[in-house]
Design an enzyme around this catalytic site. Structure first.
Site, PDB file in Angstrom:
ATOM      1  N   VAL A 237       1.245  -3.713   3.928  1.00 50.91           N
ATOM      2  CA  VAL A 237       1.404  -4.969   4.564  1.00 50.91           C
ATOM      3  C   VAL A 237       2.423  -5.747   4.462  1.00 50.91           C
ATOM      4  O   VAL A 237       2.767  -6.942   4.984  1.00 50.91           O
ATOM      5  CB  VAL A 237       0.107  -5.711   4.342  1.00 50.91           C
TER       6      VAL A 237
ATOM      7  N   TYR B  31      -3.921  -2.304 -10.174  1.00 48.55           N
ATOM      8  CA  TYR B  31      -3.742  -2.324  -8.679  1.00 48.55           C
ATOM      9  C   TYR B  31      -2.943  -3.595  -8.153  1.00 48.55           C
ATOM     10  O   TYR B  31      -2.108  -3.216  -7.184  1.00 48.55           O
ATOM     11  CB  TYR B  31      -5.027  -2.126  -8.289  1.00 48.55           C
TER      12      TYR B  31
ATOM     13  N   TYR C 174      -4.403   3.699   8.165  1.00 46.82           N
ATOM     14  CA  TYR C 174      -5.879   3.119   8.272  1.00 46.82           C
ATOM     15  C   TYR C 174      -6.488   3.525   9.605  1.00 46.82           C
ATOM     16  O   TYR C 174      -6.302   4.662  10.322  1.00 46.82           O
ATOM     17  CB  TYR C 174      -5.857   1.833   8.063  1.00 46.82           C
TER      18      TYR C 174
ATOM     19  N   SER D 125       0.729  -1.228   0.095  1.00 45.91           N
ATOM     20  CA  SER D 125      -0.080   0.106   0.033  1.00 45.91           C
ATOM     21  C   SER D 125       0.822   1.404   0.086  1.00 45.91           C
ATOM     22  O   SER D 125       0.204   2.262  -0.257  1.00 45.91           O
ATOM     23  CB  SER D 125      -0.871   0.009   1.137  1.00 45.91           C
TER      24      SER D 125
ATOM     25  N   LYS E  45       0.495   3.466  -2.966  1.00 46.58           N
ATOM     26  CA  LYS E  45      -0.762   4.411  -3.146  1.00 46.58           C
ATOM     27  C   LYS E  45      -0.353   5.851  -3.031  1.00 46.58           C
ATOM     28  O   LYS E  45      -1.199   6.706  -3.387  1.00 46.58           O
ATOM     29  CB  LYS E  45      -1.948   3.966  -2.016  1.00 46.58           C
TER      30      LYS E  45
HETATM   31  N1  GLN Z   1      -2.305  -5.528  -1.527  1.00 47.22           N
HETATM   32  C1  GLN Z   1      -2.863  -5.115  -0.509  1.00 47.22           C
HETATM   33  C2  GLN Z   1      -4.195  -5.410  -0.690  1.00 47.22           C
HETATM   34  O1  GLN Z   1      -4.839  -4.892  -1.561  1.00 47.22           O
HETATM   35  C3  GLN Z   1      -2.655  -3.894   0.000  1.00 47.22           C
HETATM   36  C4  GLN Z   1      -3.031  -3.816   1.523  1.00 47.22           C
HETATM   37  C5  GLN Z   1      -1.957  -2.722   2.276  1.00 47.22           C
HETATM   38  O2  GLN Z   1      -0.730  -3.076   2.104  1.00 47.22           O
HETATM   39  N2  GLN Z   1      -2.725  -2.360   3.422  1.00 47.22           N
HETATM   40  O3  GLN Z   1      -5.043  -5.991   0.381  1.00 47.22           O
END
Ligand code: GLN
Length: 313
Positions: A265, A195, A247, A68, A71
């Protein structure tokens, strides 16, 4: 350039050594085998200051799945493409919910709360995909990462991307749900494909800290002089990282670390000390919110020692 700032390097070395001693490492992400198999004993930290000095500790050159954290960069690209029109398709408020939550989407008619939760990031990716083939959009994202990091060796881990796709039921649900409200313009498969692949970009702490430098220096890489975004946009991206980058752990991160930050993650965090430094940390074990456990602790130690919290010393 390696560090000519001995204080900074000694702080980074101390923190890397302290983190190596700790037994509380969190749990590595288990939803795909490529992440479940990562050794939780690894730790990397890189700080790049305004002069381009690089202070590095631990596994600072080991590539990891940025997930993420990508992003931040897709948001930068999408804002470059359609500017403030982006905010018709995604909000700017913290969600207070887990990154892959679906509950808010129904109440808010398919418009995600912010660009960093999964639904919001999928909507942002859809903007990048519009008018292009998915392959071209992905190429553009990867080229942007290589340009920012000044490193053409950055690649996508295709095994991670394939696993994301295979297990991505929740993200597919989010995308279909947004599509039903007309928030996505492109075929759901196209947007999700891009994505999943941008989440699967692999980078080291050094590469990531390099890539984040424009956010620390008013939109411009101070070493190359390249302007990436206007200063106002860099400031606003930092504001979103502070309020939404972790988050439902964003409040705790601001309270403890006091810097804009974006987690993934894979266990990475990009943190920005405005005017001072771009920072990347990686410790694969996660806390209950899916944010790097030791990564946050290391950043808390760093900002405390250097007096870098944006809220004061
Ligand atoms: N690829 C992971 C997902 O879409 C990314 C989530 C994350 O890094 N928090 O669930």
């Amino acid at each position: 350039m390696t560090s000519t700032n001995p204080d900074l390097q000694s702080v980074v070395t101390d923190i890397a050594n302290e983190m190596a001693q700790r037994s509380d490492r969190g749990e590595v992400a288990s939803y795909i085998p490529e992440l479940a198999g990562v050794d939780a004993n690894q730790f990397g930290l890189v700080v790049i200051d305004a002069d381009g000095n690089i202070a590095a500790g631990g596994d600072s050159e080991a590539p990891f799945s940025i997930q993420s954290i990508s992003k931040v960069f897709t948001l930068t690209l999408a804002l470059g493409m359609i500017g403030d029109r982006l905010w018709r398709r995604v909000g700017r408020e913290p969600s207070g919910n887990p990154f892959n939550s679906i509950v808010q989407l129904e109440r808010e008619r398919g418009v995600p709360r912010n660009p960093f939760i999964n639904a919001g990031a999928i909507a942002v990716t859809d903007v990048i995909v519009s008018g292009h083939q998915p392959r071209e959009s992905l190429g553009e994202i990867l080229r942007f990462m290589r340009f920012l990091a000044q490193d053409s060796s950055i690649v996508i881990d295709h095994a991670v991307a394939a696993s994301e796709k295979r297990t991505g039921y929740r993200n597919t649900a989010l995308a279909n749900y947004m599509k039903s409200f007309g928030v996505l313009e492109n075929p759901v498969d196209f947007t999700l494909g891009v994505y999943f692949h941008h989440c699967a970009i692999a980078m080291s702490c050094r590469q990531l800290a390099m890539a984040g430098r424009y956010l620390a220096h008013s939109g411009t890489n101070p070493s190359t002089g390249f302007s990436i975004v206007p200063a106002e946009r860099a400031r606003r991206i930092n504001a979103l990282m502070l309020t939404c980058g972790h988050y439902d752990g964003s409040g705790e991160f601001a309270y403890r670390v006091g810097l804009p930050g974006k987690s993934g993650v894979g266990g990475g965090i990009l943190a920005i000390a405005p005017g001072k430094a771009s920072i990347a940390v990686w410790a694969p074990g996660l806390d209950a919110n899916g944010n790097s456990h030791l990564g946050r602790i290391a950043l808390e130690a760093l900002t405390r020692r250097l007096g870098w919290s944006i809220f004061g010393v």
